[in-house]
Design an enzyme around this catalytic site. Structure first.
Site, PDB file in Angstrom:
ATOM      1  N   GLY A   1       3.768  -9.748   7.936  1.00  0.00           N
ATOM      2  CA  GLY A   1       3.546  -8.366   7.524  1.00  0.00           C
ATOM      3  C   GLY A   1       3.901  -7.384   8.624  1.00  0.00           C
ATOM      4  N   ALA A   2       3.768  -6.091   8.304  1.00  0.00           N
ATOM      5  CA  ALA A   2       4.119  -5.042   9.275  1.00  0.00           C
ATOM      6  C   ALA A   2       3.267  -5.135  10.531  1.00  0.00           C
ATOM      7  CB  ALA A   2       3.965  -3.668   8.631  1.00  0.00           C
TER       8      ALA A   2
ATOM      9  N   GLY B   1       1.224   3.059   6.539  1.00  0.00           N
ATOM     10  CA  GLY B   1      -0.153   2.707   6.238  1.00  0.00           C
ATOM     11  C   GLY B   1      -0.293   1.806   5.044  1.00  0.00           C
TER      12      GLY B   1
ATOM     13  N   SER C   1       5.301 -17.338   3.114  1.00  0.00           N
ATOM     14  CA  SER C   1       5.761 -17.148   4.487  1.00  0.00           C
ATOM     15  C   SER C   1       5.859 -18.451   5.271  1.00  0.00           C
ATOM     16  CB  SER C   1       4.811 -16.202   5.228  1.00  0.00           C
ATOM     17  OG  SER C   1       4.754 -14.944   4.598  1.00  0.00           O
TER      18      SER C   1
ATOM     19  N   ARG D   1      -0.915  11.226   1.706  1.00  0.00           N
ATOM     20  CA  ARG D   1       0.284  10.462   2.056  1.00  0.00           C
ATOM     21  C   ARG D   1       1.475  11.403   2.113  1.00  0.00           C
ATOM     22  NH1 ARG D   1      -0.370   5.656   4.024  1.00  0.00           N
ATOM     23  NH2 ARG D   1      -1.432   4.853   2.166  1.00  0.00           N
TER      24      ARG D   1
ATOM     25  N   ARG E   1     -16.067  -4.182   8.263  1.00  0.00           N
ATOM     26  CA  ARG E   1     -16.268  -3.028   9.135  1.00  0.00           C
ATOM     27  C   ARG E   1     -17.690  -2.487   9.110  1.00  0.00           C
ATOM     28  NH1 ARG E   1     -10.698  -0.115   7.284  1.00  0.00           N
ATOM     29  NH2 ARG E   1      -9.267  -1.343   8.597  1.00  0.00           N
TER      30      ARG E   1
ATOM     31  N   CYS F   1      -7.075   2.838  10.347  1.00  0.00           N
ATOM     32  CA  CYS F   1      -6.085   3.473  11.228  1.00  0.00           C
ATOM     33  C   CYS F   1      -6.361   4.958  11.442  1.00  0.00           C
ATOM     34  CB  CYS F   1      -4.676   3.276  10.669  1.00  0.00           C
ATOM     35  SG  CYS F   1      -4.493   3.733   8.931  1.00  0.00           S
TER      36      CYS F   1
ATOM     37  N   HIS G   1       0.644   8.511  11.885  1.00  0.00           N
ATOM     38  CA  HIS G   1      -0.220   9.396  11.116  1.00  0.00           C
ATOM     39  C   HIS G   1      -0.514  10.661  11.916  1.00  0.00           C
ATOM     40  CE1 HIS G   1      -0.592   6.217   8.358  1.00  0.00           C
ATOM     41  NE2 HIS G   1      -1.831   5.843   8.542  1.00  0.00           N
TER      42      HIS G   1
ATOM     43  N   GLN H   1       0.512   4.518  13.493  1.00  0.00           N
ATOM     44  CA  GLN H   1      -0.453   3.778  12.684  1.00  0.00           C
ATOM     45  C   GLN H   1      -0.373   2.277  12.897  1.00  0.00           C
ATOM     46  OE1 GLN H   1       0.808   1.929   9.778  1.00  0.00           O
ATOM     47  NE2 GLN H   1      -1.206   1.005   9.540  1.00  0.00           N
TER      48      GLN H   1
ATOM     49  N   PRO I   1      18.232   6.953 -10.159  1.00  0.00           N
ATOM     50  CA  PRO I   1      16.798   7.136 -10.433  1.00  0.00           C
ATOM     51  C   PRO I   1      15.953   6.540  -9.298  1.00  0.00           C
ATOM     52  CG  PRO I   1      17.925   6.257 -12.355  1.00  0.00           C
ATOM     53  CD  PRO I   1      18.909   6.187 -11.232  1.00  0.00           C
TER      54      PRO I   1
END
EC number: 1.2.1.11
Length: 339
Positions: A12-13, A161, A40, A235, A100, A130, A242, A315, A182
């Site tokens: 992932g990022a 994000g 993956s 966004r 969290r 973030c 960010h 971010q 489009p």
């Protein structure tokens, strides 16, 4: 002896950013293991000179011997595999929202509350959202002047994000618009190109989004304060980094000069604040950088004694991977993994 680490969600990022940071920060990793989904599994990445193959995350003993697991694979995966990751003593530093607000899991930003990371009854430390991370680094500087009472914040959050696919959707919309094709919309509620979307995450019963409520609850936990935070999260068609417009009121008045000195003294902040020369933080310049940038520091003319300022940070780096790596570095420096 070096630290044995695992990166979960390697493809992932944020996983990719972890791999870059481990090399850039000269992290003392004697062994690096990568984990991901069945899609993956088998992919190979070179990380800090080591050729690593992604292993499928499963309920097994693969984390035996791992000291630190950097996890960025989504809340459902974190909840499902937390016991698997930590059962043999690995410390899980989790980037999702899964833990969290759990009372027995510290929520840590190293520049603000590093000692909270010393108490980990579940062997889990949570990385904040973030948008919360960059804000609390700045708020912490002002909180040293006087206890803060309330914060209003409007965020301008990049496509990053929402992950790699969201960034690619924005890039593709640019290409499609240029070719008069489009535009496809999959990752966001509406087209992001030429638009701003005042909607991040799902709406709660009070019409705040979960993203906005995270900023409220997480800030209080990190600062150990009853500070009230009202957020509107938006966004914007930016790839990375960010931005936030922030209004702050303390128990006593704060002057712009005091605020500027506090920001300049705060670890992790770079002040860019010279409006006459058109110098202020921007996501274009903050992308791929480590600091939290602060500028447009001024008195709030609607609330005498209040301060307003502009805050920008990458971010994927400070808002995710870098914060987690800094937590690990702080713990290593304070003897958590002494052999």
């Amino acid at each position: 002896m070096g630290i044995k680490i695992a990166i979960v969600g390697a493809s992932g990022a944020v996983g990719g950013e972890f791999m870059r940071l481990i090399e850039q920060c000269n992290f003392p990793a004697a062994e690096i293991r990568l984990f991901g989904s069945s899609r993956s599994a088998g992919k190979e990445y070179k990380v800090a000179g080591q050729l690593c193959k992604v292993e499928e995350l499963q309920d097994n003993d693969a984390f035996r011997g791992v000291d630190i697991a950097f996890v960025s694979a989504g809340g459902d995966t974190s909840r499902k595999y937390a016991e698997v990751i930590t059962r043999h003593g690995a410390l899980m530093i989790d980037n999702s929202s899964a833990f969290r607000m759990a009372e027995d899991v510290p929520l840590v930003v190293p520049e603000v509350n590093p000692t909270d990371a010393l108490v980990t009854p579940r062997n889990i430390i949570a990385n904040p959202n973030c948008s919360t991370i960059q804000m609390v680094v700045a708020l912490h500087a002002l909180n040293k002047i006087t206890p803060l009472r309330q914060v209003h914040v409007a965020t301008y959050q990049a496509a990053s994000g929402a992950g790699n696919l969201a960034m690619e959707e924005l890039r593709q919309q640019v290409r499609d618009e240029a070719e008069n094709r489009p535009l496809e919309v999959n990752k966001f509620a509406h087209q992001l190109l030429y638009n701003v979307i005042p909607h991040i995450d799902v709406f709660a019963d009070d019409d705040y989004t979960k993203e906005e409520l995270k900023m409220y609850h997480e800030t209080q936990k990190i600062l150990h304060s009853s500070i009230a935070v009202s957020a509107t999260c938006v966004r914007v068609p930016v790839l990375r980094a960010h931005s936030e417009a922030i209004w702050v009121e303390g128990e006593r008045a704060i002057t712009p000069e005091e605020a500027r000195r506090a920001f300049e003294a705060q670890e992790g902040i770079v002040v860019v604040d010279d409006p006459k020369q058109l110098r202020y933080p921007m996501p274009l310049l903050a992308a791929d950088q480590d600091p939290v940038y602060v500028g447009r520091i001024r008195q709030d003319i609607a609330h005498p004694g209040g301060i307003t300022f502009w805050c920008v940070a990458d971010q994927i780096r400070k808002g995710a991977a870098l914060n987690a790596v800094q937590i690990a570095e702080w713990l290593i420096a304070h003897g958590r993994f002494a052999k």
